[in-house]
Design a protein around this motif. Structure first.
Motif, PDB file in Angstrom:
ATOM      1  N   ALA A  11       0.837  -1.206   0.000  1.00  0.00           N
ATOM      2  CA  ALA A  11       0.000   0.000   0.000  1.00  0.00           C
ATOM      3  C   ALA A  11       0.866   1.249   0.000  1.00  0.00           C
ATOM      4  O   ALA A  11       2.067   1.193   0.256  1.00  0.00           O
ATOM      5  N   SER A  12       0.216   2.379  -0.269  1.00  0.00           N
ATOM      6  CA  SER A  12       0.849   3.686  -0.148  1.00  0.00           C
ATOM      7  C   SER A  12       0.367   4.334   1.141  1.00  0.00           C
ATOM      8  O   SER A  12      -0.794   4.165   1.526  1.00  0.00           O
ATOM      9  N   VAL A  13       1.239   5.082   1.785  1.00  0.00           N
ATOM     10  CA  VAL A  13       0.876   5.778   3.022  1.00  0.00           C
ATOM     11  C   VAL A  13       0.230   7.118   2.651  1.00  0.00           C
ATOM     12  O   VAL A  13       0.871   7.966   2.046  1.00  0.00           O
ATOM     13  N   LEU A  14      -1.059   7.279   2.996  1.00  0.00           N
ATOM     14  CA  LEU A  14      -1.786   8.519   2.733  1.00  0.00           C
ATOM     15  C   LEU A  14      -1.631   9.523   3.859  1.00  0.00           C
ATOM     16  O   LEU A  14      -1.492  10.715   3.620  1.00  0.00           O
ATOM     17  N   GLU A  15      -1.727   9.044   5.100  1.00  0.00           N
ATOM     18  CA  GLU A  15      -1.638   9.912   6.283  1.00  0.00           C
ATOM     19  C   GLU A  15      -0.927   9.180   7.408  1.00  0.00           C
ATOM     20  O   GLU A  15      -1.096   7.976   7.564  1.00  0.00           O
ATOM     21  N   VAL A  16      -0.166   9.920   8.181  1.00  0.00           N
ATOM     22  CA  VAL A  16       0.406   9.415   9.423  1.00  0.00           C
ATOM     23  C   VAL A  16      -0.279  10.208  10.528  1.00  0.00           C
ATOM     24  O   VAL A  16      -0.182  11.430  10.573  1.00  0.00           O
ATOM     25  N   ARG A  17      -1.007   9.520  11.400  1.00  0.00           N
ATOM     26  CA  ARG A  17      -1.828  10.207  12.404  1.00  0.00           C
ATOM     27  C   ARG A  17      -1.257  10.169  13.814  1.00  0.00           C
ATOM     28  O   ARG A  17      -1.901  10.629  14.750  1.00  0.00           O
ATOM     29  N   VAL A  18      -0.064   9.605  13.977  1.00  0.00           N
ATOM     30  CA  VAL A  18       0.572   9.561  15.298  1.00  0.00           C
ATOM     31  C   VAL A  18       2.015  10.033  15.178  1.00  0.00           C
ATOM     32  O   VAL A  18       2.574  10.084  14.090  1.00  0.00           O
ATOM     33  N   ALA A  19       2.598  10.361  16.321  1.00  0.00           N
ATOM     34  CA  ALA A  19       3.994  10.789  16.367  1.00  0.00           C
ATOM     35  C   ALA A  19       4.686  10.101  17.542  1.00  0.00           C
ATOM     36  O   ALA A  19       4.033   9.627  18.473  1.00  0.00           O
ATOM     37  N   SER A  20       5.991  10.065  17.498  1.00  0.00           N
ATOM     38  CA  SER A  20       6.762   9.474  18.595  1.00  0.00           C
ATOM     39  C   SER A  20       6.394  10.144  19.912  1.00  0.00           C
ATOM     40  O   SER A  20       6.237  11.360  19.977  1.00  0.00           O
ATOM     41  N   GLY A  21       6.229   9.330  20.942  1.00  0.00           N
ATOM     42  CA  GLY A  21       5.896   9.836  22.272  1.00  0.00           C
ATOM     43  C   GLY A  21       4.405   9.952  22.533  1.00  0.00           C
ATOM     44  O   GLY A  21       3.992  10.185  23.669  1.00  0.00           O
ATOM     45  N   GLU A  22       3.588   9.777  21.504  1.00  0.00           N
ATOM     46  CA  GLU A  22       2.137   9.925  21.659  1.00  0.00           C
ATOM     47  C   GLU A  22       1.514   8.686  22.302  1.00  0.00           C
ATOM     48  O   GLU A  22       1.868   7.560  21.985  1.00  0.00           O
ATOM     49  N   GLN A  23       0.598   8.920  23.231  1.00  0.00           N
ATOM     50  CA  GLN A  23      -0.162   7.841  23.870  1.00  0.00           C
ATOM     51  C   GLN A  23      -1.257   7.380  22.916  1.00  0.00           C
ATOM     52  O   GLN A  23      -1.936   8.208  22.308  1.00  0.00           O
TER      53      GLN A  23
END
Length: 72
Positions: A11-23
């Motif tokens: 697949a292709s990545v459309l969106e990244v909805r989290v970041a490092s350190g996020e709960q």
């Protein structure tokens, strides 16, 4: 203990909805993928903290590629 979230499809990545350190909680969308003109959310199966996001918008990933690493 760190665990990998892996892709189940090409697949292709459309969106990244989290970041490092996020709960994260069970059911949170981590990334949104596109395959065969369908949008497919990758959901958290366990609660924890994102240790590292391994993909970026526009990346083409293969089945088995690591999307993110989280710690419980």
């Amino acid at each position: 203990m760190a665990e990998d979230v892996v892709a189940e499809i090409v697949a292709s990545v459309l969106e990244v909805r989290v970041a490092s350190g996020e709960q994260i909680e069970v059911g949170d969308t981590l990334v949104l993928l596109e395959s065969m003109k369908m949008e497919i959310p990758v959901l958290a199966e366990e609660p924890g903290t994102i240790a590292e996001v391994k993909v970026e918008v526009g990346d083409v990933i293969q089945a088995g590629d690591v999307i993110a690493v989280f710690e419980e």
